[in-house]
Every structure is written in structure tokens, then in C-alpha cells.
Design a protein around this motif. Structure first.
Motif, PDB file in Angstrom:
ATOM      1  N   HIS A 175      42.439  33.013  39.592  1.00 61.22           N
ATOM      2  CA  HIS A 175      42.124  33.953  40.666  1.00 61.22           C
ATOM      3  C   HIS A 175      41.362  35.183  40.189  1.00 61.22           C
ATOM      4  O   HIS A 175      40.858  35.947  40.998  1.00 61.22           O
ATOM      5  N   HIS A 187      36.486  31.426  41.343  1.00 61.81           N
ATOM      6  CA  HIS A 187      35.924  31.894  42.608  1.00 61.81           C
ATOM      7  C   HIS A 187      34.397  31.740  42.651  1.00 61.81           C
ATOM      8  O   HIS A 187      33.833  31.408  43.679  1.00 61.81           O
ATOM      9  N   ARG A 215      45.466  47.456  45.269  1.00 62.91           N
ATOM     10  CA  ARG A 215      46.599  47.654  44.389  1.00 62.91           C
ATOM     11  C   ARG A 215      46.184  48.693  43.368  1.00 62.91           C
ATOM     12  O   ARG A 215      44.993  48.815  43.057  1.00 62.91           O
ATOM     13  N   LYS A 229      39.863  48.288  39.929  1.00 62.27           N
ATOM     14  CA  LYS A 229      39.476  48.414  41.340  1.00 62.27           C
ATOM     15  C   LYS A 229      38.493  49.570  41.609  1.00 62.27           C
ATOM     16  O   LYS A 229      38.030  49.742  42.738  1.00 62.27           O
ATOM     17  N   VAL A 287      48.376  50.516  46.682  1.00 63.60           N
ATOM     18  CA  VAL A 287      49.683  49.861  46.666  1.00 63.60           C
ATOM     19  C   VAL A 287      50.242  49.925  45.249  1.00 63.60           C
ATOM     20  O   VAL A 287      49.553  49.523  44.302  1.00 63.60           O
ATOM     21  N   SER A 337      53.010  50.731  50.095  1.00 65.54           N
ATOM     22  CA  SER A 337      52.468  49.599  50.852  1.00 65.54           C
ATOM     23  C   SER A 337      52.883  49.731  52.315  1.00 65.54           C
ATOM     24  O   SER A 337      53.803  50.491  52.650  1.00 65.54           O
ATOM     25  N   PHE A 338      52.160  49.040  53.162  1.00 62.99           N
ATOM     26  CA  PHE A 338      52.394  49.114  54.604  1.00 62.99           C
ATOM     27  C   PHE A 338      52.604  47.716  55.161  1.00 62.99           C
ATOM     28  O   PHE A 338      52.124  46.740  54.583  1.00 62.99           O
ATOM     29  N   ASP A 353      36.245  42.152  40.020  1.00 61.80           N
ATOM     30  CA  ASP A 353      37.250  41.564  40.893  1.00 61.80           C
ATOM     31  C   ASP A 353      36.929  40.079  41.022  1.00 61.80           C
ATOM     32  O   ASP A 353      35.765  39.731  41.251  1.00 61.80           O
ATOM     33  N   GLY A 354      37.951  39.244  40.861  1.00 68.67           N
ATOM     34  CA  GLY A 354      37.708  37.808  40.956  1.00 68.67           C
ATOM     35  C   GLY A 354      37.037  37.482  42.281  1.00 68.67           C
ATOM     36  O   GLY A 354      35.951  36.912  42.330  1.00 68.67           O
ATOM     37  N   MET A 355      37.685  37.869  43.381  1.00 70.55           N
ATOM     38  CA  MET A 355      37.110  37.651  44.702  1.00 70.55           C
ATOM     39  C   MET A 355      37.103  38.968  45.475  1.00 70.55           C
ATOM     40  O   MET A 355      36.088  39.531  45.757  1.00 70.55           O
ATOM     41  N   ASN A 356      38.257  39.484  45.809  1.00 71.33           N
ATOM     42  CA  ASN A 356      38.553  40.621  46.664  1.00 71.33           C
ATOM     43  C   ASN A 356      38.693  40.184  48.120  1.00 71.33           C
ATOM     44  O   ASN A 356      37.717  39.938  48.838  1.00 71.33           O
ATOM     45  N   LEU A 357      39.952  40.095  48.526  1.00 71.35           N
ATOM     46  CA  LEU A 357      40.258  39.612  49.869  1.00 71.35           C
ATOM     47  C   LEU A 357      40.206  40.717  50.903  1.00 71.35           C
ATOM     48  O   LEU A 357      39.988  40.461  52.085  1.00 71.35           O
ATOM     49  N   GLU A 393      39.164  40.529  54.794  1.00 69.50           N
ATOM     50  CA  GLU A 393      40.108  40.856  55.871  1.00 69.50           C
ATOM     51  C   GLU A 393      39.496  41.895  56.808  1.00 69.50           C
ATOM     52  O   GLU A 393      39.687  41.846  58.032  1.00 69.50           O
TER      53      GLU A 393
HETATM   54  C1  GDG Z   1      43.789  38.711  42.854  1.00 70.82           C
HETATM   55  C2  GDG Z   1      42.395  38.998  42.301  1.00 70.82           C
HETATM   56  C3  GDG Z   1      41.436  37.792  44.260  1.00 70.82           C
HETATM   57  C4  GDG Z   1      47.074  45.300  50.084  1.00 70.82           C
HETATM   58  N1  GDG Z   1      47.807  46.339  50.457  1.00 70.82           N
HETATM   59  C5  GDG Z   1      48.774  45.881  51.243  1.00 70.82           C
HETATM   60  C6  GDG Z   1      48.631  44.524  51.365  1.00 70.82           C
HETATM   61  N2  GDG Z   1      47.568  44.184  50.642  1.00 70.82           N
HETATM   62  C7  GDG Z   1      47.032  42.823  50.506  1.00 70.82           C
HETATM   63  C8  GDG Z   1      45.653  42.719  51.082  1.00 70.82           C
HETATM   64  C9  GDG Z   1      45.088  41.523  50.327  1.00 70.82           C
HETATM   65  C10 GDG Z   1      45.821  41.583  48.998  1.00 70.82           C
HETATM   66  O1  GDG Z   1      46.897  42.470  49.131  1.00 70.82           O
HETATM   67  C11 GDG Z   1      44.930  42.086  47.873  1.00 70.82           C
HETATM   68  O2  GDG Z   1      44.084  41.061  47.488  1.00 70.82           O
HETATM   69  P1  GDG Z   1      42.783  41.268  46.616  1.00 70.82           P
HETATM   70  O3  GDG Z   1      42.008  40.025  46.630  1.00 70.82           O
HETATM   71  O4  GDG Z   1      42.022  42.398  47.187  1.00 70.82           O
HETATM   72  O5  GDG Z   1      43.284  41.689  45.147  1.00 70.82           O
HETATM   73  P2  GDG Z   1      44.400  41.224  44.027  1.00 70.82           P
HETATM   74  O6  GDG Z   1      45.776  41.521  44.440  1.00 70.82           O
HETATM   75  O7  GDG Z   1      43.964  41.894  42.768  1.00 70.82           O
HETATM   76  O8  GDG Z   1      44.261  39.642  43.846  1.00 70.82           O
HETATM   77  C12 GDG Z   1      41.398  39.078  43.441  1.00 70.82           C
HETATM   78  C13 GDG Z   1      42.856  37.448  44.668  1.00 70.82           C
HETATM   79  O9  GDG Z   1      43.715  37.435  43.534  1.00 70.82           O
HETATM   80  C14 GDG Z   1      42.926  36.086  45.346  1.00 70.82           C
HETATM   81  O10 GDG Z   1      42.434  35.077  44.556  1.00 70.82           O
HETATM   82  O11 GDG Z   1      40.670  37.999  45.430  1.00 70.82           O
HETATM   83  O12 GDG Z   1      40.101  39.274  42.936  1.00 70.82           O
HETATM   84  O13 GDG Z   1      42.375  40.210  41.555  1.00 70.82           O
HETATM   85  O14 GDG Z   1      45.397  40.337  50.981  1.00 70.82           O
HETATM   86  O15 GDG Z   1      45.736  42.545  52.454  1.00 70.82           O
HETATM   87  N3  GDG Z   1      49.435  43.762  52.126  1.00 70.82           N
HETATM   88  C15 GDG Z   1      50.459  44.389  52.793  1.00 70.82           C
HETATM   89  N4  GDG Z   1      50.647  45.717  52.684  1.00 70.82           N
HETATM   90  C16 GDG Z   1      49.860  46.494  51.940  1.00 70.82           C
HETATM   91  O16 GDG Z   1      50.062  47.703  51.854  1.00 70.82           O
HETATM   92  N5  GDG Z   1      51.251  43.659  53.574  1.00 70.82           N
END
Ligand code: GDG
Length: 736
Positions: free
Chosen positions: A163, A194, A272, A277, A307, A348-349, A371-375, A379
Motif C-alpha cells: 500500500h 498502486h 494521519r 504527508k 489524526v 479523529s472524527f 504517498d502510495g495512493m492517498n485516499l 474521498e
Molecule cells: C496507506 C498509504 C494509501 C482520516 N482521518 C479520519 C479518517 N481518515 C481516513 C480517511 C482515509 C484514510 O483514513 C487515510 O488514507 P490515506 O490513503 O490518505 O493514507 P494512509 O493511512 O497513510 O494509508 C496510502 C493507503 O494506505 C491505501 O492503500 O492510499 O498512500 O500511506 O480513508 O478517510 N477516518 C475517520 N476519522 C478520521 O478522523 N473515520
């Protein structure tokens, strides 16, 4: 019934402890939602760490509760959490894979524990996995697991997805345990990343570190082939599109609107806590904007959600302090009585509040350094149901490869980010619509379910390809059959390639003259009047004559251009040789530019050798040569053959397969055996009749029916055959 096993470091579950009781609740992150369609069905299962330390006496209870949810725990001790998870995973792999090498701590104790925990996962999986099962392993905490499982369950279908980014070879090679890590992942049948850049980096790292070859998106190991492909992960689009219709989300949206001034725009950032980031750089860009464009003061607010994450690690604690300080400075400097530039939340929320933020934000600022992807970026796009809003996205996020209608910025260029914010604050509605609409279509189509489907489909295809190509090991029943046929036959032809088949490889092509053991073996084999032993090699006829001229062997040299029959060497009827001068002239220009390479001239071929050249450079030049000379070669009726660190240009008429079949054409035979390691031997394997025992040496990916591992195993087989000749001779003598 076969089953599917998902494995990740963490189970998709939250465990909390209340009144000495564990409370379990599913955590529905994007990945868990996508994989829900798999692990919740039938006897499928998800294996992972439950996320907290559970004392041994309570593990059975937790295990039972988890198994009811199709989850299977691997319990970790606090020490393992410290060394494996926080240590090796988060203080070695995470920083190195995100190009933050100075943060890496290459501690031996971390590595020892990483290996131990991967083995712990292996033990758990082996307990439940069967050979027909499909296994999908997730992420960098479990890089050793594919090969560990492969050792215990050889025929399982194994997929691996990472990831986070895969760095370039120059960065990856800094890790002292790099070879073990790559070997570990290569236990999989399919490896996913990715983006295509990650694939490229992985391919070059694997081919530089290990003696494997590669073509396009495939790595060929000795006995297996591994597909490496990109699968851009998506999100649960429907969820994010529908959330803003929920009453609770609507209420949050209203509250947000009321809390900020009229005509004020919201810039949103959600991450996070992590140095990858780009949170500090984002704040610096806001500061620069307010400094250089004071006219925007009061016109926007940055809502910055960070977060909490890994805050026991010193670098994360330090980062948090720096963020606190910078936010404080900016607000202190630019705040007015009724306006604050930065609204910062370190917590976090619930998803409903995030959705309200996504739906309310005019601009989403996503500026990771890597960042691997950044979701978050996806979103935001999915939540913009009216097709308005602007996404500012770092080119270092995997998502930027798909969301190219965002305003793409280099996160190291603070001025660039600031300028993008100015553009975004002023972007006309129409342009916002055009950009957002095309991004929404993309995020909708390439959603999380699509990603899961595609990966599983390619995993099945990878396994099928593997099975189709795989040759059987020449042991057990295969060997018995070969030996029995040998015993009962009277006219046998044994075709033996030389380098790599009868001898091991050496860097110096002149240093592989036959040794005493080989001479004795060939002597013994050819003493049997039923045996016709043929050495069929790419080497010059002069060399074969020097080595074997005195023996009762058939010799075929230079891939069939020369053949020795009745003590006489004959070459193929004269073929034109004009082409050599033209090809040689071009090859020389490459030899001058590639230290360690050289040209070898044979009667019917020219060979460019690059075994001694720097690995990467040699492969690059080989590719250039093929591109450069392919048209000319086709024009001259030449065959271009890519071998083991060689490129050979030869007359198309010259071919080991043709010579082998010519040799047996009008002769009687009841036993055919051919052994070879090179791709030129594939021609023999294809040319001989289906009843022939064809044996590839050193790989099981071949047109041959069987394989052996190396020249030592070849010698062992031949010794066995020679011994049987002796035995049957003695037997016959006694009978007469
Ligand atoms: C790794 C890779 C890759 C954030 N704050 C809250 C919350 N979030 C959720 C977001 C999103 C997720 O956390 C963060 O995902 P990211 O993709 O942005 O980043 P990483 O955690 O670093 O994930 C990344 C990912 O894996 C998937 O392969 O994209 O590159 O580093 O979904 O919505 N969710 C809640 N409360 C928050 O305060 N409920």
C-alpha cells in the motif's frame, strides 16, 4: 472446497477493554469494506493482529469471539509490537520507502524481530491453509511472508499488495537486509503496487539484487515466474456519494456553514500525523499566501485535521510539536477579532463529520511528500455531488497519476502550492465543474470493489500461467520411467549442452574446460555401444575438438553450424557472411561505450557478451542494441537471440533444434534424452519427438518436459545411467 485467506498486520477490528471485558467492533475502513465481499463469505478468513496486547490466559476467549466474525488472530507481545511494528516496520521500512532515509534506524534487533513475527504469521497461516487455497497478503509489515508460506504450502496461490510506495533501487539498497526482503516478496505469484512507477522500481531492484531475469512485467526465478503489476486502489464511491444525504451529515454541514463567515471559503486538509504527508509544508504555503497576498486575509479558513498516529515514535512527537508551533505562529500573526486562518484539530472524527467537511470544503489541499495512493483526495472527489470544488494534489501521491484534472503541485515548492491556492480561490465555477466531473467519473469507475475484483482476477490468471508453463522435476516417478526406458532400449541418443548443463558458469569463458570427473563420466556413458552421446553446444568447433576430439562422441558446434561425423568436421553449406561486417561495426560502437563487454566472432554468428559489464548498464545496452539492429537483422535473414548476458546474431539456418533432428533423421532410436539450460536448447526440446525425455537445467519454465536444478544434478543423472549400462553389461555376460 478451497478458500481465500486475507492477511494483514492489523485485523479490521477495534478491540476496547471495559470492566475487564473485551468489546469487539468491526472497523469499516476502505480496505475492510472492499475485502468484505471476500472474507465474510463461507469458510474464507482474515488473519492478523487484533491491535492490542492480549494476555495469554485470555487469548482463547478473544480467538473465539474473532472466529465468529471470520477473523483469525495472531497475538503479539508488547516487545514484538515495539520491535517488529514500531521498530522495523515504522522506523526502517516506512521512512526508507517514503524516501525519508535520515529517519531510518537500521537496528539488528528490529530485523530479528521482524523475521520472527513474519514466521509467527506463517505458523498461524500454515495451520489453516491448504494447498488449493488462495492467499492475499497486504503491505510492508509482511514482506517475508509470501516466501515463508510458499516453503510450507508450495502450490498455494499467493498475491501480495503493497500500500505504500516502492522506492528506487538506490534507496532500497541502503537496507542491510534488502536481499532477504526481496526474496520474501518473490514467494508470491502476483505482486501489486498502486502505480507503474512502483512496479518499475521493484522490477529494477529485484533484477539488480538477485540472479533473476525479467521481461515486461514478469520476474523469472529459477523455478517460478512472478507477475508484477499496478492496481490503483479506489474507495467505496457509493458510500461517500450518499453520506451527504444523511440527516446527521446535513446537520454538520449547517453547523459548519454557520461557524464561518459569509463568503468565506473552506480549505480542507486531512491526514494521519506523518512526516510523509507534507503537513508543515502546507502550513508554510498558507503563511506565504497570507504574507504575499494580504488581500485574502479573512476570505478563507484552513480546516486541518491531523489524526493521531505513532506518537510514541520520537520523530512523530517532534513533528507534532512543530505543527503546534507553526499553527500557533500563523494564527497569532494573522488572526483578527472575528477570523482565524487555521482551525487545527489533532484528533479523529466520525465518518459523518468527515463527510460534512468534504461536502463543505471549497478546496481540498493534499500535499504529501510521498504517498502510495492517498485516499483522502478520492474521498473528497466522491463527496462533491454537485461537481464543484477544487482539488490541489501533490505529484508525489499515487493518486496524481489518475486525478490529473486536479491542480498538481510539487510539495517541495511552497511557492507552487501557494500559487495553486490562489488559482483555486479564483477558479470559475465552469472550470471547477469540468475538472471535478471527469475526476468523479474516474473515481466512480475505479472504486474499491473494482480494485478487489481486478486483483483477484489477475491473481488467478497469474497462477494459471504458472501452471501452464511449469515443467516437472525429473525425480520420483519421472526418473523411474526414464531409467526403465533406458534399461529396455537399444539405440539411445543423448544430447548434451555444455555450458551450464555439464559445467557450472564462470565469468571467464575460457575457464570452463572439462574436468576429470566429466571426462570419466562421458567415457563411461559412451562405452555403452547402445549410446550415441552428442555434445551440442554454441562453442566454436575448434574448442570442442580440443576438448573432446579424442573421444567417441558426436560433436555439434556453434549451434549446429559445424558437425563432426566420421572423424570429420563439416560445416553447413557456405552461407553468406557479408552481414558480419555491418553488424560488427554497430556492435563495436556499443562495446566502446560499455566497459566489460566484448564481441566474439564464430563462423556463423557474432556474439555480444556483457556478463562482466555493470548489470544495469549491460541490460540497458542490450536493449539498445536489439532496438538498433532488429531491422537490419531482419533484412539480412538473421536471428537475434537473447541469452544469459549475451546477444547472438546468427544465420537463421543455424539452429540446435534443426541439427538435432537432422542427426536422428534416418536413424533408428528407441531412447532420446536432451539436456540443456539455455534458451537455444529450447529449439532442441521443441524439435525432438514428444516421446523424448527433454530436460531443462536451472529453471522449470521451458518447453522441456522435465527439469533439473543444476549441472551437478545433471552429472548425477548421467552417472546413474552410465552405472546401469555397466550393470546390464555384466548381467548380459553372465547370461551368455
Ligand atoms: C496507506 C498509504 C494509501 C482520516 N482521518 C479520519 C479518517 N481518515 C481516513 C480517511 C482515509 C484514510 O483514513 C487515510 O488514507 P490515506 O490513503 O490518505 O493514507 P494512509 O493511512 O497513510 O494509508 C496510502 C493507503 O494506505 C491505501 O492503500 O492510499 O498512500 O500511506 O480513508 O478517510 N477516518 C475517520 N476519522 C478520521 O478522523 N473515520
Amino acid at each position: 472446497m478451497s478458500k481465500t485467506i486475507i492477511i494483514s498486520n492489523r485485523l479490521p477490528i477495534k478491540i476496547t477493554e471495559e470492566n475487564c471485558q473485551y468489546q469487539l467492533s468491526r472497523s469499516e475502513g476502505g480496505l475492510a469494506t472492499g475485502l468484505g465481499s471476500i472474507y465474510k463469505n463461507g469458510n474464507n478468513i482474515w488473519v492478523g493482529w487484533p491491535g492490542i496486547e492480549v494476555p495469554p490466559e485470555r487469548q482463547d476467549d478473544v480467538r473465539a469471539q474473532l472466529e465468529a466474525l471470520n477473523l483469525f488472530p495472531v497475538f503479539l507481545t508488547q516487545e514484538e509490537i515495539n520491535l517488529f511494528y514500531e521498530g522495523f516496520s515504522n522506523e526502517v521500512l516506512w521512512p526508507v520507502f517514503h524516501y525519508a532515509v535520515t529517519y531510518a534506524k537500521f537496528e539488528q534487533a528490529y530485523w530479528d524481530c521482524y523475521r520472527k513475527v513474519n514466521e509467527k504469521f506463517r505458523d498461524a497461516v500454515i495451520r489453516i491453509a491448504e494447498e488449493r487455497d488462495t492467499i492475499w497478503i497486504h503491505d510492508y509489515q509482511l514482506l517475508l511472508l509470501p516466501e515463508l508460506i510458499r516453503e510450507g504450502r508450495e502450490r498455494c496461490t499467493i498475491g501480495f499488495f503493497q500500500h505504500i510506495p516502492f522506492p528506487s533501487y538506490e534507496i532500497f539498497r541502503l537496507i542491510p537486509w534488502r536481499t532477504e526482503l526481496i526474496n520474501g516478496v518473490l514467494g508470491a505469484d502476483l505482486i501489486g503496487f498502486h502505480t507503474f512507477d512502483d512496479v518499475r522500481h521493484f522490477m529494477s531492484t529485484a533484477t539488480r539484487l538477485l540472479p533473476v531475469s525479467s521481461s515486461a512485467n514478469m520476474i523469472v526465478k529459477k523455478d517460478r515466474q512472478v507477475l508484477v503489476e499496478s492496481f490503483a486502489m479506489g474507495i467505496d464511491f457509493n458510500l461517500f456519494e450518499r453520506l451527504p444525504e444523511q440527516q446527521e451529515v446535513k446537520e454538520h454541514i449547517t453547523e459548519l456553514k454557520e461557524s464561518i463567515g459569509k463568503d468565506q471559503k473552506i480549505i480542507l486538509s486531512i491526514d494521519r500525523l506523518d512526516y510523509s504527508k507534507g503537513i508543515l509544508q502546507r502550513l508554510q504555503a498558507i503563511e506565504l499566501l497570507l504574507n504575499e497576498h494580504p488581500e485574502y486575509a479573512g476570505q478563507f479558513s484552513l480546516y486541518m485535521i491531523v489524526v493521531p498516529s505513532r506518537d510514541t515514535v520520537p520523530q512523530y512527537r517532534e513533528l507534532r510539536e512543530q505543527i503546534d508551533q507553526l499553527v500557533g505562529n500563523i494564527n497569532a500573526h494573522y488572526r483578527t477579532l472575528n477570523w482565524s486562518p487555521v482551525h487545527y484539530y489533532y484528533r479523529s472524527f466520525p465518518m459523518e463529520f468527515l463527510s460534512a467537511l468534504y461536502a463543505s470544503a471549497d478546496i481540498c489541499l493534499v500535499t504529501p511528500m510521498r504517498d502510495g495512493m492517498n485516499l483522502v483526495s478520492k474521498e473528497y472527489v466522491a463527496s462533491r455531488t454537485k461537481n464543484d470544488g477544487v482539488l490541489i494534489l501533490s505529484e508525489m501521491a499515487g493518486a496524481s497519476k489518475e486525478l490529473n484534472d486536479a491542480l498538481i503541485v510539487n510539495p517541495n515548492n511552497i511557492g507552487d502550492i501557494m500559487q495553486a491556492m490562489v488559482t483555486a480561490l479564483n477558479m470559475p465555477e465552469q472550470e471547477q465543474q469540468t475538472r471535478m466531473q471527469s475526476m468523479r467519473e474516474l473515481v466512480k469507475k475505479f472504486n474499491i470493489h473494482h480494485w478487489v475484483r481486478l486483483f483477484m482476477q489477475r491473481l488467478n490468471e497469474a497462477k494459471k500461467m504458472q501452471n501452464d508453463l511449469i515443467t516437472k522435476y525429473a525425480g520420483g516417478a519421472v526418473r523411474e520411467n526414464l531409467l526403465t526406458t533406458y534399461d529396455t532400449s537399444e539405440e539411445r541418443y543423448i544430447f548434451l549442452d555444455y555450458d551450464g548443463t555439464l559445467m557450472g558458469f564462470s565469468g571467464d569463458i575460457d575457464k570452463v574446460a572439462p574436468d576429470a570427473e566429466l571426462y570419466a563420466l562421458l567415457q563411461k556413458l559412451s562405452d555403452d555401444p547402445s549410446n550415441h552421446v552428442v555434445i551440442i553446444s554454441g562453442r566454436r568447433h575448434e574448442t570442442l575438438e580440443q576438448w573432446f576430439g579424442h573421444m567417441k562422441l558426436d560433436l555439434i558446434a556453434e549451434h549446429g553450424a559445424w558437425q563432426k561425423a566420421d572423424d570429420q568436421w563439416n560445416s553447413l553449406p557456405l552461407l553468406t557472411e557479408q552481414w558480419k561486417a555491418e553488424i560488427r561495426a554497430v556492435l563495436e560502437t556499443y562495446t566502446d561505450r560499455t566497459p566489460g563487454s566484448f564481441i566474439e566472432e564464430k563462423s556463423y554468428s557474432l556474439v555480444w557478451h556483457y556478463r562482466k559489464a555493470d548489470a544495469g548498464l549491460g541490460d540497458l545496452r542490450a536493449g539498445e542494441i536489439v532496438n538498433h539492429l532488429k531491422p537490419l537483422a531482419a533484412d539480412k535473414g538473421l536471428q537475434v537471440m537473447l541469452g544469459n548476458k549475451v546477444i547472438e546474431f546468427k544465420n537463421i539456418e543455424v539452429n540446435k533444434g534443426k541439427s538435432a533432428s537432422n542427426l536422428i533423421y534416418d536413424r533408428k532410436y528407441d531412447f532420446l534424452l536432451a539436456l540443456g539450460d539455455d534458451h537455444t536448447d529450447e529449439d532442441i526440446f521443441k524439435a525432438l519427438p514428444a516421446s523424448a525425455f527433454t530436460v531443462k537445467v536451472g529453471s522449470n519454465i521451458s518447453a522441456a518436459r522435465f527439469y533439473l536444478n543444476d549441472f551437478k544434478e545433471v552429472r548425477r543423472l548421467l552417472t546413474e545411467l552410465a552405472d546401469r549400462s555397466r550393470r546390464s553389461e555384466r548381467h548380459q555376460l553372465k547370461v551368455h
